[in-house]
Write a protein that holds these residues in place. Structure first.
Motif, PDB file in Angstrom:
ATOM      1  N   THR A   4       0.774  -1.419  -0.216  1.00 14.29           N
ATOM      2  CA  THR A   4       0.018  -0.231  -0.034  1.00 14.29           C
ATOM      3  C   THR A   4       0.856   1.225   0.146  1.00 14.29           C
ATOM      4  O   THR A   4       1.725   1.394   0.835  1.00 14.29           O
ATOM      5  N   PRO A   5       0.744   1.960  -0.870  1.00 15.61           N
ATOM      6  CA  PRO A   5       1.462   3.372  -1.070  1.00 15.61           C
ATOM      7  C   PRO A   5       0.997   4.048   0.022  1.00 15.61           C
ATOM      8  O   PRO A   5      -0.046   4.137   0.716  1.00 15.61           O
ATOM      9  N   GLN A   6       1.853   5.315   0.351  1.00 15.38           N
ATOM     10  CA  GLN A   6       1.420   6.066   1.456  1.00 15.38           C
ATOM     11  C   GLN A   6       1.110   7.455   1.230  1.00 15.38           C
ATOM     12  O   GLN A   6       0.971   8.531   2.120  1.00 15.38           O
ATOM     13  N   THR A   7       1.260   7.946  -0.118  1.00 11.33           N
ATOM     14  CA  THR A   7       0.803   9.277  -0.670  1.00 11.33           C
ATOM     15  C   THR A   7      -0.028   9.105  -1.783  1.00 11.33           C
ATOM     16  O   THR A   7      -0.058   7.654  -2.480  1.00 11.33           O
ATOM     17  N   THR A   8      -0.919   9.951  -2.187  1.00  9.79           N
ATOM     18  CA  THR A   8      -1.926   9.758  -3.380  1.00  9.79           C
ATOM     19  C   THR A   8      -1.122   9.726  -4.734  1.00  9.79           C
ATOM     20  O   THR A   8      -1.607   8.932  -5.524  1.00  9.79           O
ATOM     21  N   PRO A   9      -0.065  10.441  -4.748  1.00 10.63           N
ATOM     22  CA  PRO A   9       0.735  10.261  -6.049  1.00 10.63           C
ATOM     23  C   PRO A   9       1.369   9.019  -6.306  1.00 10.63           C
ATOM     24  O   PRO A   9       0.984   8.567  -7.377  1.00 10.63           O
ATOM     25  N   ALA A  10       1.736   8.648  -5.208  1.00 10.27           N
ATOM     26  CA  ALA A  10       2.230   6.884  -5.382  1.00 10.27           C
ATOM     27  C   ALA A  10       1.033   6.003  -5.643  1.00 10.27           C
ATOM     28  O   ALA A  10       1.305   5.086  -6.425  1.00 10.27           O
ATOM     29  N   ALA A  11      -0.080   6.231  -5.108  1.00 11.55           N
ATOM     30  CA  ALA A  11      -1.266   5.402  -5.176  1.00 11.55           C
ATOM     31  C   ALA A  11      -1.590   5.605  -6.945  1.00 11.55           C
ATOM     32  O   ALA A  11      -2.100   4.411  -7.324  1.00 11.55           O
ATOM     33  N   LEU A  12      -1.709   6.772  -7.448  1.00 12.83           N
ATOM     34  CA  LEU A  12      -1.972   7.060  -8.668  1.00 12.83           C
ATOM     35  C   LEU A  12      -1.047   6.352  -9.508  1.00 12.83           C
ATOM     36  O   LEU A  12      -1.364   5.535 -10.612  1.00 12.83           O
ATOM     37  N   GLU A  13       0.094   6.349  -9.281  1.00 15.81           N
ATOM     38  CA  GLU A  13       1.325   5.670 -10.186  1.00 15.81           C
ATOM     39  C   GLU A  13       0.968   3.977 -10.132  1.00 15.81           C
ATOM     40  O   GLU A  13       1.140   3.533 -11.012  1.00 15.81           O
ATOM     41  N   ARG A  14       1.006   3.632  -8.932  1.00 15.53           N
ATOM     42  CA  ARG A  14       0.485   2.139  -8.966  1.00 15.53           C
ATOM     43  C   ARG A  14      -0.695   2.154  -9.538  1.00 15.53           C
ATOM     44  O   ARG A  14      -0.435   0.762 -10.294  1.00 15.53           O
ATOM     45  N   ALA A  15      -1.706   2.585  -9.524  1.00 12.09           N
ATOM     46  CA  ALA A  15      -2.920   2.303 -10.340  1.00 12.09           C
ATOM     47  C   ALA A  15      -2.546   2.375 -11.772  1.00 12.09           C
ATOM     48  O   ALA A  15      -3.171   1.695 -12.627  1.00 12.09           O
ATOM     49  N   ARG A  16      -1.979   3.376 -12.298  1.00  9.00           N
ATOM     50  CA  ARG A  16      -1.529   3.463 -13.539  1.00  9.00           C
ATOM     51  C   ARG A  16      -0.811   2.111 -14.281  1.00  9.00           C
ATOM     52  O   ARG A  16      -0.973   1.744 -15.274  1.00  9.00           O
ATOM     53  N   THR A  17       0.250   1.695 -13.383  1.00 13.66           N
ATOM     54  CA  THR A  17       1.044   0.692 -13.582  1.00 13.66           C
ATOM     55  C   THR A  17       0.367  -0.690 -13.590  1.00 13.66           C
ATOM     56  O   THR A  17       0.564  -1.444 -14.535  1.00 13.66           O
ATOM     57  N   GLN A  18      -0.396  -1.103 -12.511  1.00 14.24           N
ATOM     58  CA  GLN A  18      -1.112  -2.286 -12.235  1.00 14.24           C
ATOM     59  C   GLN A  18      -2.291  -2.472 -13.169  1.00 14.24           C
ATOM     60  O   GLN A  18      -2.710  -3.568 -13.647  1.00 14.24           O
ATOM     61  N   TRP A  19      -3.104  -1.292 -13.387  1.00 14.91           N
ATOM     62  CA  TRP A  19      -4.369  -1.669 -14.020  1.00 14.91           C
ATOM     63  C   TRP A  19      -4.500  -0.493 -15.202  1.00 14.91           C
ATOM     64  O   TRP A  19      -5.681   0.267 -15.233  1.00 14.91           O
ATOM     65  N   PRO A  20      -3.567  -0.612 -16.198  1.00 11.53           N
ATOM     66  CA  PRO A  20      -3.641   0.893 -17.088  1.00 11.53           C
ATOM     67  C   PRO A  20      -4.967   0.602 -18.060  1.00 11.53           C
ATOM     68  O   PRO A  20      -5.432   1.938 -18.349  1.00 11.53           O
ATOM     69  N   ASP A  21      -5.307  -0.298 -18.320  1.00  4.84           N
ATOM     70  CA  ASP A  21      -6.745  -0.131 -19.135  1.00  4.84           C
ATOM     71  C   ASP A  21      -7.973  -0.519 -18.570  1.00  4.84           C
ATOM     72  O   ASP A  21      -9.066  -0.662 -19.129  1.00  4.84           O
ATOM     73  N   ARG A  22      -8.109  -0.826 -16.975  1.00  7.53           N
ATOM     74  CA  ARG A  22      -9.423  -1.002 -16.339  1.00  7.53           C
ATOM     75  C   ARG A  22      -9.882   0.445 -16.173  1.00  7.53           C
ATOM     76  O   ARG A  22      -9.332   1.620 -15.968  1.00  7.53           O
ATOM     77  N   PRO A  23     -11.190   0.531 -16.107  1.00  8.92           N
ATOM     78  CA  PRO A  23     -12.019   1.613 -16.058  1.00  8.92           C
ATOM     79  C   PRO A  23     -11.846   2.167 -14.692  1.00  8.92           C
ATOM     80  O   PRO A  23     -11.855   1.809 -13.661  1.00  8.92           O
ATOM     81  N   ALA A  24     -11.505   3.558 -14.677  1.00  4.86           N
ATOM     82  CA  ALA A  24     -11.320   4.413 -13.471  1.00  4.86           C
ATOM     83  C   ALA A  24     -12.437   5.436 -13.104  1.00  4.86           C
ATOM     84  O   ALA A  24     -12.972   5.251 -11.917  1.00  4.86           O
ATOM     85  N   VAL A  25     -13.075   6.079 -14.210  1.00  2.00           N
ATOM     86  CA  VAL A  25     -14.052   6.920 -13.903  1.00  2.00           C
ATOM     87  C   VAL A  25     -15.044   6.801 -15.185  1.00  2.00           C
ATOM     88  O   VAL A  25     -14.805   6.750 -16.429  1.00  2.00           O
ATOM     89  N   ARG A  26     -16.136   6.947 -14.955  1.00  2.00           N
ATOM     90  CA  ARG A  26     -17.393   7.038 -15.614  1.00  2.00           C
ATOM     91  C   ARG A  26     -18.360   8.225 -15.356  1.00  2.00           C
ATOM     92  O   ARG A  26     -18.870   7.707 -14.290  1.00  2.00           O
ATOM     93  N   ASP A  27     -18.444   9.221 -16.007  1.00  3.58           N
ATOM     94  CA  ASP A  27     -19.353  10.291 -15.858  1.00  3.58           C
ATOM     95  C   ASP A  27     -20.052  10.410 -17.037  1.00  3.58           C
ATOM     96  O   ASP A  27     -19.657  10.985 -17.929  1.00  3.58           O
ATOM     97  N   HIS A  28     -21.456  10.259 -16.831  1.00  3.27           N
ATOM     98  CA  HIS A  28     -22.644  10.422 -17.886  1.00  3.27           C
ATOM     99  C   HIS A  28     -23.464  11.446 -17.463  1.00  3.27           C
ATOM    100  O   HIS A  28     -24.586  11.538 -18.088  1.00  3.27           O
ATOM    101  N   GLN A  29     -23.080  12.480 -16.664  1.00  7.20           N
ATOM    102  CA  GLN A  29     -24.031  13.548 -16.424  1.00  7.20           C
ATOM    103  C   GLN A  29     -24.120  14.783 -17.296  1.00  7.20           C
ATOM    104  O   GLN A  29     -25.018  15.280 -17.270  1.00  7.20           O
ATOM    105  N   TRP A  30     -23.101  14.881 -18.066  1.00  6.02           N
ATOM    106  CA  TRP A  30     -22.987  16.040 -18.802  1.00  6.02           C
ATOM    107  C   TRP A  30     -22.988  15.926 -20.268  1.00  6.02           C
ATOM    108  O   TRP A  30     -22.150  16.287 -21.065  1.00  6.02           O
TER     109      TRP A  30
END
Length: 542
Positions: A4-30
């Motif tokens: 587990t990372p201890q900063t949000t930038p480190a967490a984002l980098e881990r997410a980008r590396t481990q799940w690059p093509d997985r869906p992160a955000v879906r916003d269908h409001q606008w």
């Protein structure tokens, strides 16, 4: 999964590396839906961070965000962190004067503000107020087109942005006019700014400040809670792990992002565990049920009133809600029958309640998935991993551990009064602990009450009401409300010979207070019950 990372930038980098093509955000409001993978979200965040660097934002500077739930919010929040800056979320229900006070006190140099939302154009209000003076305002047009995925993002460009060499960039122009549209802001980010932001993101340390969330104090003045990255990430990880959050989860985000429930128990757990974020800016039972059915939502946290309105909606049977597996609620008393109905009528596998404060990033105790309905409904569960809970004098709830704040912004006296020499944070709540360590909140040492999931401190409301011409004194208490949990009731005394009406009082309150702080009832009295020292006895008013 890596540690587990201890900063949000480190967490984002881990997410980008481990799940690059997985869906992160879906916003269908606008309009058309905005879909971002973790790799794409990381690119958008890097671009926003780079634009902040180009603007002159330095590590430790503050960036305020005054906007409803949309895909812009996590980009702005994480982009602020990746630039080494500190996030200052603003309640979308604040009046412009309330927002200005917090922006001024936090020292925010940049304000990200949304356009028209819920009938109010916050961006226009900001630009017409002193907030815009000597600050850069980034405007979010919520009706704008989604991010264009066919074009490479700034981080992917092989050639410089097509701006004439001698022409000022959109960011440079913003320094003169102090306002710039979101698309122009991120579109003007330079490769050098993005590269610098990348270096800053890597340099962020666990004990660096991540955010300042303001919460009203018992004196009525808002207090800024200083949270470090390690506090924030520890709480978000504990929340996500307890709920079994994972890659297959689709998280409907009704809780506002400016609140710990939406930000630290929403965006950040999704970042840590790879759940897909689906923001919802305006709650209604119909819109929520439509989203659950259409998007196969699995995780849906919210205040008890949200689920009560869904259960009681006559159109509920017309929607397929069977995908729901986890509901997390709290912030007020939860009826046992509500827990039972969520499980029996909606078939939700896991329903849990939790307890926290802004001073602990929102995390102190939580029920576990295998707790029975009675435990979930009548207690706040046991301490999160890394946290301790005990009872102090007068059975006040005390807590210490991994999620406890650094202190209050520019207020060492309030910090010392709240966190003792042994590190115990005094919550101001009165409670009891059973043999299994489950906490039950029984009363409040402070007068704070919770309206629709938001803390309201009567002293702040009373200070406003006593400014109404003709009002001499005010006492505000929370009274039970079936829909909102509690609402305010104001007791007022009037100057002799002055005829002040309830309508005049409420009109004044609405002009100077966020809606959830405005009392729902006013009662005029001749005198107040008092103790020997002259203090109003609110318990007798109750």
């Amino acid at each position: 999964m890596s540690p587990t990372p201890q900063t949000t930038p480190a967490a984002l980098e881990r997410a980008r590396t481990q799940w690059p093509d997985r869906p992160a955000v879906r916003d269908h409001q606008w309009g058309d839906a905005v879909d971002l993978t973790w790799s794409e979200l990381a690119d958008e965040v890097a671009t926003f961070a780079g634009a902040l660097v180009d603007l002159g934002v330095e590590p430790g500077d503050r960036v305020a965000v005054w906007a409803p739930n949309s895909y812009h919010w996590p980009i702005a929040a994480l982009g602020t962190h990746c630039a080494g800056a500190i996030l200052v979320p603003l309640n979308t229900r604040y009046t412009v004067s309330e927002a200005q006070d917090i922006i001024d006190r936090s020292g925010a140099l940049v304000v990200v503000a949304a356009g028209e939302f819920a009938g109010v154009d916050r961006l226009s209000e900001v630009l017409a107020s002193p907030i815009a003076e000597n600050r850069t305002v980034i405007g979010i047009p919520l009706a704008s087109a989604p991010i264009e995925r066919d074009a490479p993002s700034s981080i992917e460009r092989d050639t410089p942005s097509p701006i004439e060499p001698d022409a000022p960039s959109p960011i440079e122009r913003s320094r003169d006019h102090h306002v710039i549209a979101w698309d122009d802001f991120v579109g003007g980010a330079t490769d050098a700014g993005i590269a610098a932001a990348h270096r800053r993101a890597q340099a962020v340390r666990p004990d660096d400040l991540s955010d300042i969330l303001f919460t009203s104090g018992t004196t009525g003045a808002p207090k800024g809670v200083l949270a470090e990255h390690r506090h924030t990430v520890a709480g978000a990880h504990g929340w996500g792990a307890n709920g079994g959050l994972g890659l297959g989860d689709r998280y409907l985000m009704v809780n506002p992002f400016f609140h710990t429930f939406g930000y630290k128990a929403g965006i950040l757990p999704s970042l840590l565990f790879g759940a897909t974020m689906l923001p919802l800016a305006v709650y209604s039972p119909t819109e929520a049920m439509k989203a659950v059915a259409a998007e196969a939502i699995t995780v849906f946290p919210g205040a008890p009133t949200i689920f009560q309105t869904i259960l009681d909606d006559p159109e509920r049977t017309g929607y397929d809600l069977s995908s729901l597996r986890l509901i997390v609620t709290g912030a007020t008393i939860v009826p046992v029958v509500l827990i039972e109905r969520l499980q029996s009528e909606l078939g939700v596998e896991t329903v849990i309640t939790a307890y926290g404060q802004t001073e602990t990033s929102g995390f102190i105790t939580t029920c576990r998935p295998d707790d029975d309905a009675l435990t979930v409904a009548t207690t706040c569960g046991r301490a999160y991993e890394g946290m301790e809970v005990r009872l102090g004098d007068n059975d006040e709830v005390l807590t210490r551990g991994a999620m406890v704040m650094r202190g209050y912004l520019d207020d060492p006296e309030a910090t010392a009064a709240t966190i003792d020499e042994d590190g115990w944070l005094h919550t101001g709540d009165v409670g009891s602990l059973d043999g299994d360590g489950n906490l039950t909140i029984t009363d409040r040492l402070k007068d704070m009450y919770i309206c629709g999931g938001f803390n309201v401190y009567p002293a702040e409301v009373e200070q406003v009401l006593t400014r109404v011409p003709g009002i001499t004194e005010a006492a505000v208490i929370g009274v039970a409300d079936e829909r909102l949990g509690e609402v305010g009731k104001a007791y007022l005394t009037r100057r002799d010979g002055v005829a002040v009406t309830e309508e005049q009082v409420l009109e004044y309150a609405k002009a100077h207070l966020a809606n959830f702080k405005v009392p729902r009832a006013v009662e005029f009295v001749d005198t107040f019950p008092r103790n020997p020292s002259g203090k109003i006895l609110k318990r007798e008013l109750r």
